[in-house]
Design an enzyme around this catalytic site. Structure first.
Site, PDB file in Angstrom:
ATOM      1  N   TYR A  93       0.842  -1.193   0.000  1.00 35.94           N
ATOM      2  CA  TYR A  93       0.000   0.000   0.000  1.00 35.94           C
ATOM      3  C   TYR A  93       0.878   1.245   0.000  1.00 35.94           C
ATOM      4  CZ  TYR A  93      -3.496  -3.326   1.748  1.00 35.94           C
ATOM      5  OH  TYR A  93      -4.322  -4.403   1.909  1.00 35.94           O
ATOM      6  N   HIS A 151      -6.757   0.714  -1.411  1.00 35.79           N
ATOM      7  CA  HIS A 151      -6.403  -0.630  -1.860  1.00 35.79           C
ATOM      8  C   HIS A 151      -4.899  -0.718  -2.086  1.00 35.79           C
ATOM      9  CE1 HIS A 151     -10.431  -2.153  -2.285  1.00 35.79           C
ATOM     10  NE2 HIS A 151     -10.789  -1.038  -2.894  1.00 35.79           N
ATOM     11  N   LYS A 194      -3.963  -4.915  -9.924  1.00 33.30           N
ATOM     12  CA  LYS A 194      -2.789  -4.396  -9.243  1.00 33.30           C
ATOM     13  C   LYS A 194      -1.592  -4.516 -10.178  1.00 33.30           C
ATOM     14  CE  LYS A 194      -4.651  -5.867  -4.819  1.00 33.30           C
ATOM     15  NZ  LYS A 194      -5.449  -4.652  -4.652  1.00 33.30           N
TER      16      LYS A 194
END
Lengths: 351, 351
Positions: free
Chosen positions: B290, B298, B329
């Site tokens: 993070y 997120h 991601k």
């Protein structure tokens, strides 16, 4: 509410208090005389929920002492406790489950006195080895008792992932009529090429073998070996036109793919089930599998082949399930054994 | 249009025909005198497109002969040809690229006479080993020439996946002010527990270390080792309250995670970059990372740690990229070397 520390449990002596705890959540085991015996797991949970204070003589037992005692006579206590707490917090009645599994869970609203067990729960650390044969034993044991098996895997930060696990019997709708006489193909390094357009058409038309690349049909090593076994393909080298018999072909394939025989066994079995099997490379797995014409439908399954005596890790299993989930396919683990190939399904669930 | 087979190329002698082929697609290399030399790759592509017929003397050379000749003097010819054809079919002008890469690609609408190279292309078989140091060399060589590096990976069925590859310098916004005096923690098997509520609050509040489980803050082995290194945590066993100094703690952690030091190095580096690092178990990778408070945002990155001399396989890399993609991601590969940790980014692209 006070409970008294005993050797391997906590006892609530007062019958009114005991029945209060038992009736609201079915904690513990009622004793003759009206008291209640709580397992350490249960007692810890109730202490954390401020519903219980554990005393030793008159003195309160601090949380870390209670946990140390609980851990001392219970292997992987911390893992089990994390799972127990999570399921309890989700509102399930959870009881320990004897030797075969860690817990049994009752359906929502159910209890030991009114309903049958819904799930067997096996609590596992992500660091525990994943042993295929004991995994399958767990599945079969659960199926014999007609309960669902729930695997609760605890990661290093105490986060939980639940998996359901069962056997699968995948079936497709392809009827491969064969492709007539042997088709000629040429071997170039790790690829097999069919230059004969009519032969290429017969192969693709009968079972969607290969992939058209320009004017040439390209077969993977697995496809070629399978078709050779079936007497449908004859392979010679591209450079010297020398015939390559099946054993030599397999030996060569083994150099490129050390797990070639494993994959080929699973490929053969999946084909025998009427399915169209293609490489799963893009998904980081062995195969993607279609129930019918791959030009018309999406692959339903990703299949990962696992040898007989395979031991792996939970992160590897987790990764395969997560990947399949991300592309909306089911993951099947094909367990390739001498007596046949078996399929196990693992799916992420939210209990 | 006829071309004549030469030793290692195909020659179009007629100047009008030569300039027709050259001007529409920039195939080949113009010769003094007006002819055109085509590489085998180019000739094959033009034959497949029915724009060229290759003759030897007066006799047409069949496709499989031409391919055999092309393959005989070019390692991994088939892989390269699949990539070449695919890029050409996508409408790009593609030329071979000397020693460092396989091809160079011009921007859409561009050509060797009017525009600079946009991408270097490295064609790879999924079966080729993935060697971290030569991968990074490729990236750096591409960056020195200010071109993007495109990796074209061919799976066993000839399907292509393209990846862009570059270096990354991830940075977060966390400023960890420290957590004051050492916090007391207890070791239970592979977990570290903080029972002291104020200490737990200081740890979580300063850098989001650990996870609250019931009344206890649970730290992972990595978090605990990092905090011990920073002089912020003191660990003793839960059962006997015996102090566990850092070397003993690490030795114990190694039993659970053989790659503990590798992970810890990457963890330390990521923390030093102002990021919050949590386990990536659920994603089948080492960390999720993070840029700030994990309760509010997120995780942006998944990070997979790779040791200095790591050799892996393309399917493994493919899997990691695919996984990250599926959960929206970015995947970073943390290459942990004695001189520091470097980050490489691999992303699927459509050229």
């Amino acid at each position: 509410m006070p409970g008294e520390l005993a050797k391997d449990c906590v006892v609530i002596g007062d019958p009114t208090e005991a029945s209060q705890i038992y009736n609201k959540g079915f904690y513990g085991y009622p004793m003759s005389g009206g008291g209640l015996q709580l397992e350490f797991l249960e007692a810890l949970f109730l202490v954390e929920a401020s519903r219980l204070e554990v005393l030793s003589g008159e003195k309160p037992v601090p949380l870390h002492k209670l946990m140390a005692m609980a851990a001392s006579d219970n292997r992987d206590f911390e893992i089990k406790y994390i799972v127990y707490r999570d399921l309890r917090q989700r509102g399930y009645v959870v009881k320990t489950a004897g030797e075969d599994f860690d817990f049994r869970v009752f359906p929502r609203g159910g209890s030991p006195t009114t309903t049958q067990t819904k799930n067997w729960v096996a609590a596992r650390s992500e660091r525990a080895l994943f042993d295929m044969s004991s995994f399958v034993e767990d599945i079969d044991r659960a199926e014999r008792t007609r309960k669902e098996l729930l695997l609760a895997v605890v990661d290093e930060e105490g986060d939980l992932t639940y998996y359901s696990a069962d056997r699968a019997e995948p079936k497709g709708r392809l009827e491969d009529p064969g492709s007539g006489e042997e088709v000629e193909a040429r071997l170039l390094e790790d690829r097999v090429l069919v230059f004969d357009e009519a032969g290429a058409q017969r192969l693709y038309g009968s079972g969607y073998y290969g992939k058209q690349l320009g004017k040439v049909l390209q077969l993977s090593l697995i496809e070629a070996a399978y078709l050779m076994e079936e007497g449908r393909l004859r392979v010679s080298t591209l450079a010297t036109s020398r015939n390559v018999p099946l054993p030599r072909f397999k030996k060569r394939a083994l150099k490129f793919q050390p797990d070639f025989e494993l994959r080929l066994s699973a490929y053969r079995d999946l084909r025998s089930r009427g399915m169209v099997v293609k490489t799963g490379f893009k998904y980081g797995t062995h195969f993607r599998v279609y129930e019918d014409d791959p030009d018309k439908i999406h692959a339903r399954f990703l299949v990962h082949c696992i040898p007989e005596d395979h031991t792996t890790t939970w992160p590897e299993m987790s990764r395969a399930v997560r990947l399949a989930h991300g592309v909306k396919k089911e993951i099947l683990f094909a367990w390739v054994r001498p007596q046949g190939t078996e399929y196990l399904r693992l799916a992420r669930v939210r209990p």
